[in-house]
Design a protein around this motif. Structure first.
Motif, PDB file in Angstrom:
ATOM      1  N   TYR A   1      85.925  53.009  70.863  1.00 16.81           N
ATOM      2  CA  TYR A   1      86.701  51.842  71.286  1.00 16.81           C
ATOM      3  C   TYR A   1      87.701  51.543  70.176  1.00 16.81           C
ATOM      4  O   TYR A   1      87.327  51.141  69.072  1.00 16.81           O
ATOM      5  CB  TYR A   1      85.763  50.669  71.519  1.00 16.81           C
ATOM      6  CG  TYR A   1      86.397  49.411  72.066  1.00 16.81           C
ATOM      7  CD1 TYR A   1      86.185  49.016  73.377  1.00 16.81           C
ATOM      8  CD2 TYR A   1      87.171  48.588  71.261  1.00 16.81           C
ATOM      9  CE1 TYR A   1      86.747  47.846  73.880  1.00 16.81           C
ATOM     10  CE2 TYR A   1      87.737  47.416  71.741  1.00 16.81           C
ATOM     11  CZ  TYR A   1      87.516  47.042  73.053  1.00 16.81           C
ATOM     12  OH  TYR A   1      88.059  45.875  73.539  1.00 16.81           O
ATOM     13  N   ASP A   2      88.976  51.729  70.470  1.00 17.10           N
ATOM     14  CA  ASP A   2      90.018  51.529  69.470  1.00 17.10           C
ATOM     15  C   ASP A   2      90.634  50.139  69.608  1.00 17.10           C
ATOM     16  O   ASP A   2      91.092  49.758  70.679  1.00 17.10           O
ATOM     17  CB  ASP A   2      91.122  52.582  69.628  1.00 17.10           C
ATOM     18  CG  ASP A   2      92.197  52.422  68.566  1.00 17.10           C
ATOM     19  OD1 ASP A   2      93.058  51.545  68.742  1.00 17.10           O
ATOM     20  OD2 ASP A   2      92.161  53.151  67.560  1.00 17.10           O
ATOM     21  N   THR A   3      90.646  49.397  68.504  1.00 19.48           N
ATOM     22  CA  THR A   3      91.254  48.068  68.507  1.00 19.48           C
ATOM     23  C   THR A   3      92.397  47.961  67.500  1.00 19.48           C
ATOM     24  O   THR A   3      92.689  46.900  66.958  1.00 19.48           O
ATOM     25  CB  THR A   3      90.188  46.971  68.278  1.00 19.48           C
ATOM     26  OG1 THR A   3      90.806  45.689  68.288  1.00 19.48           O
ATOM     27  CG2 THR A   3      89.431  47.178  66.980  1.00 19.48           C
TER      28      THR A   3
ATOM     29  N   GLY B   1      93.642  45.589  64.493  1.00 15.47           N
ATOM     30  CA  GLY B   1      94.385  46.263  63.428  1.00 15.47           C
ATOM     31  C   GLY B   1      95.628  45.519  63.009  1.00 15.47           C
ATOM     32  O   GLY B   1      96.004  45.509  61.835  1.00 15.47           O
ATOM     33  N   THR B   2      96.302  44.873  63.983  1.00 13.23           N
ATOM     34  CA  THR B   2      97.541  44.155  63.669  1.00 13.23           C
ATOM     35  C   THR B   2      97.294  42.870  62.904  1.00 13.23           C
ATOM     36  O   THR B   2      98.253  42.227  62.457  1.00 13.23           O
ATOM     37  CB  THR B   2      98.333  43.838  64.950  1.00 13.23           C
ATOM     38  OG1 THR B   2      97.559  42.971  65.787  1.00 13.23           O
ATOM     39  CG2 THR B   2      98.680  45.100  65.710  1.00 13.23           C
TER      40      THR B   2
ATOM     41  N   GLN C   1      83.345  50.514  67.700  1.00  7.65           N
ATOM     42  CA  GLN C   1      84.664  49.897  67.704  1.00  7.65           C
ATOM     43  C   GLN C   1      85.267  50.026  66.309  1.00  7.65           C
ATOM     44  O   GLN C   1      84.575  49.853  65.305  1.00  7.65           O
ATOM     45  CB  GLN C   1      84.581  48.421  68.101  1.00  7.65           C
ATOM     46  CG  GLN C   1      84.127  48.194  69.527  1.00  7.65           C
ATOM     47  CD  GLN C   1      84.336  46.752  69.978  1.00  7.65           C
ATOM     48  OE1 GLN C   1      84.801  45.900  69.229  1.00  7.65           O
ATOM     49  NE2 GLN C   1      83.978  46.487  71.223  1.00  7.65           N
ATOM     50  N   GLY C   2      86.555  50.331  66.257  1.00  4.15           N
ATOM     51  CA  GLY C   2      87.217  50.463  64.960  1.00  4.15           C
ATOM     52  C   GLY C   2      88.711  50.591  65.136  1.00  4.15           C
ATOM     53  O   GLY C   2      89.250  50.458  66.243  1.00  4.15           O
ATOM     54  N   THR C   3      89.400  50.862  64.031  1.00  8.16           N
ATOM     55  CA  THR C   3      90.856  50.986  64.061  1.00  8.16           C
ATOM     56  C   THR C   3      91.281  52.280  63.380  1.00  8.16           C
ATOM     57  O   THR C   3      90.578  52.814  62.517  1.00  8.16           O
ATOM     58  CB  THR C   3      91.525  49.807  63.327  1.00  8.16           C
ATOM     59  OG1 THR C   3      91.094  49.803  61.957  1.00  8.16           O
ATOM     60  CG2 THR C   3      91.183  48.477  63.979  1.00  8.16           C
TER      61      THR C   3
ATOM     62  N   ASN D   1      88.985  47.142  59.118  1.00  7.29           N
ATOM     63  CA  ASN D   1      87.890  47.425  60.046  1.00  7.29           C
ATOM     64  C   ASN D   1      87.264  48.781  59.763  1.00  7.29           C
ATOM     65  O   ASN D   1      87.766  49.553  58.940  1.00  7.29           O
ATOM     66  CB  ASN D   1      88.416  47.437  61.487  1.00  7.29           C
ATOM     67  CG  ASN D   1      88.741  46.058  62.004  1.00  7.29           C
ATOM     68  OD1 ASN D   1      89.309  45.233  61.302  1.00  7.29           O
ATOM     69  ND2 ASN D   1      88.394  45.798  63.253  1.00  7.29           N
ATOM     70  N   CYS D   2      86.211  49.080  60.488  1.00  5.90           N
ATOM     71  CA  CYS D   2      85.638  50.425  60.472  1.00  5.90           C
ATOM     72  C   CYS D   2      86.753  51.425  60.772  1.00  5.90           C
ATOM     73  O   CYS D   2      87.469  51.294  61.770  1.00  5.90           O
ATOM     74  CB  CYS D   2      84.541  50.524  61.522  1.00  5.90           C
ATOM     75  SG  CYS D   2      83.960  52.201  61.827  1.00  5.90           S
TER      76      CYS D   2
END
Length: 528
Positions: free
Chosen positions: A10-12, A17-18, A233-235, A245-246
């Protein structure tokens, strides 16, 4: 290696990230990144928070018109507000109006936040979670519930933290994501708490969302996976609030290559290129020392290390660099042995054998590095040195003289930098004068002008980085200076170095070698 149960990614980057310092994307930037993430094989892409800003609203409108092969786009938000019917909450309505197949929202797991931040009752908080999940499910969405501050909440009041997860399941949540929001938990704590959640809710799909405040974002994610979590979940590149983040560029290859999730993405060799692409769109420098994807991740400097990897790469490399789209690099420095020189020469296409010649080159490298030169980031300068020692150097021009001036008019606040360059080119003396933004820029313009008629191809070359390092600061303004220049022709890039007590002379050396290298490579390919 045995096949492990499926884990989804799951990419955030486009939302969480922003929130990192210096990370900004336009709506079209987000769309470009989303397509690259989709092509890489990401399973979920969180696009932003509908209604929080115009860029996110524009992204979701654009996303409605796009097709994604692998990924589901998720809209992010929060539970309904306290004491407000879910159907009357405009923020929840925007989550549905975003038109994404997935809705992700967060709720409070920590009783401290419930009573001191939300200023509501424990039961109303549970109702907020349950109602929001149910509303989104009834709208036909896959629902991912992010349990904010879950680990801190569990440590304080474990039964209440677990009751908030139960509320999400009562509403029909598809995933329960345990958020290590403050980034302060240790891997053994994350693993133990994840196991307890799994035991309380057997059959529930558990996810992990970790932050890197303790430098353990990736370690905590992997610990949670060990305990049974099935979503990470991570960036990309670890972007995110505070320390980030992770980092997906680290956690994904660890999952794929170390923990048995071989098929987690279709082609892991695209990872390094994807990492650099996201940095480029964000207009941020790529972190050279990043695990797996950094340019130094598989670099070898010490002579004994190079000798060993020449015989057996895995003696000093934990994976094959090509597995993540990276490559092995041998650095040349004062710590080098002959193996470094031989390997580097071989990479450049030169037939250099161990012996007196290679020892002479090594001795010169060591002496020049003692004088302040640095060749790790200056491959072009190293190749020019190598050519000179091997008798393969044919200068494209001869410097006769250069001169710079800087005039400042105190009353008008005007300043002028001018450079004159006199060179010999094709048996002809050429004299040029140019102004510039500073003496180095003026020298650059004057030299290019002198070479332009014979070498119009230099118009393609530009300087993309200019670094100045004071080598002995105790000497003050009389200190020796090292200048590193990175240049590009839009396809390739190369580095050159200059050292002198005079910053102009150091800059000239690096600048001249940059243009000289480009011209030399055009008429004398490597190894020729």
């Amino acid at each position: 290696m045995s096949k492990s149960p499926a884990v989804s990614l799951y990419d955030t980057t486009l939302r969480d990230g922003t929130q990192g310092e210096g990370v900004n994307f336009s709506a079209h930037d987000k769309l470009r990144i989303a397509h690259e993430l989709d092509a890489f094989g990401m399973h979920y892409i969180e696009g932003g928070w509908p209604g929080s800003n115009p860029k996110d609203m524009e992204f979701f409108e654009l996303a409605k018109t796009q097709k994604f092969k692998n990924a589901k786009i998720a809209a992010f938000g929060s539970t309904r507000r306290a004491n407000l019917a879910v159907e009357d909450d405009p923020q929840v309505k925007m989550l549905i109006d975003a038109g994404t197949p997935v809705v992700t929202f967060y709720g409070k797991s920590w009783l401290l936040h419930v009573t001191e931040v939300l200023r509501t009752t424990p039961e109303e908080n549970r109702a907020m979670i349950r109602d929001t999940v149910r509303f989104c499910k009834e709208a036909g969405r896959e629902v991912i519930y992010d349990a904010e501050h879950f680990f801190d909440g569990f440590k304080d009041e474990p039964e209440y933290a677990l009751s908030t997860l139960a509320a999400a399941l009562e509403g029909g949540a598809d995933f329960l994501v345990l958020c290590e929001t403050n980034g302060g938990s240790l891997p053994h704590e994350v693993e133990e708490i994840t196991r307890k959640v799994q035991a309380r809710f057997p059959g529930a799909k558990i996810g992990i969302h970790s932050h890197d405040d303790g430098g353990l974002g990736v370690a905590n994610a992997l610990a949670s996976i060990r305990a049974g979590a099935v979503q990470v979940q991570g960036t990309m590149n670890g972007y995110g609030e505070r320390t980030g983040n992770c980092n997906l560029t680290t956690v994904v290859p660890n999952l794929a290559l170390k923990m048995g999730y071989e098929g987690i993405v279709p082609d892991l060799t695209k990872l390094t290129a994807l990492s650099k692409f996201v940095d480029d769109v964000a207009n941020l420098p790529h972190f050279n020392r990043a695990p797996f994807v950094g340019s130094t991740a598989f670099s070898h400097k010490g002579g004994t290390h190079v000798n060993a990897v020449q015989k057996l790469a895995r003696s000093y490399e934990h994976i094959q660099p090509t597995a993540v789209g990276n490559r092995q690099v041998v650095l040349v420095s004062d710590m080098s042995g002959q193996d470094n020189i031989l390997r580097k020469a071989q990479e450049m296409g030169f037939d250099l054998k161990r012996g007196e010649e290679s020892r002479r080159i090594l001795d010169q490298i060591k002496q020049r590095e003692n004088d302040g030169y640095e060749y790790e980031a200056a491959d072009a300068s190293f190749e020019l040195l190598l050519r000179r020692e091997l008798g393969l150097y044919q200068p494209s021009f001869k410097l006769l003289e250069y001169h710079t001036t800087h005039r400042q008019h105190g009353e008008r606040g005007l300043d002028t930098c001018e450079a004159t360059v006199k060179i010999e080119l094709n048996n002809e003396r050429i004299y040029t004068v140019e102004e510039g933004d500073g003496p180095v820029n003026a020298l650059d313009q004057a030299l290019r002008k002198a070479l332009a008629t014979a070498h119009p191809e230099l118009a393609k070359v530009s300087l993309c980085d200019f670094k100045v390092r004071i080598l002995d600061s105790k000497s003050g303004t009389a200190a020796k200076t090292r200048v590193l220049i990175e240049s590009t022709d839009g396809v390739d890039s190369w580095g050159t170095v200059g050292v002198d007590f005079n910053i102009i002379d150091a800059s000239w050396e690096a600048l001249r070698e940059s243009l000289e290298f480009y011209l030399l490579r055009k008429k004398q390919p490597r190894g020729a």
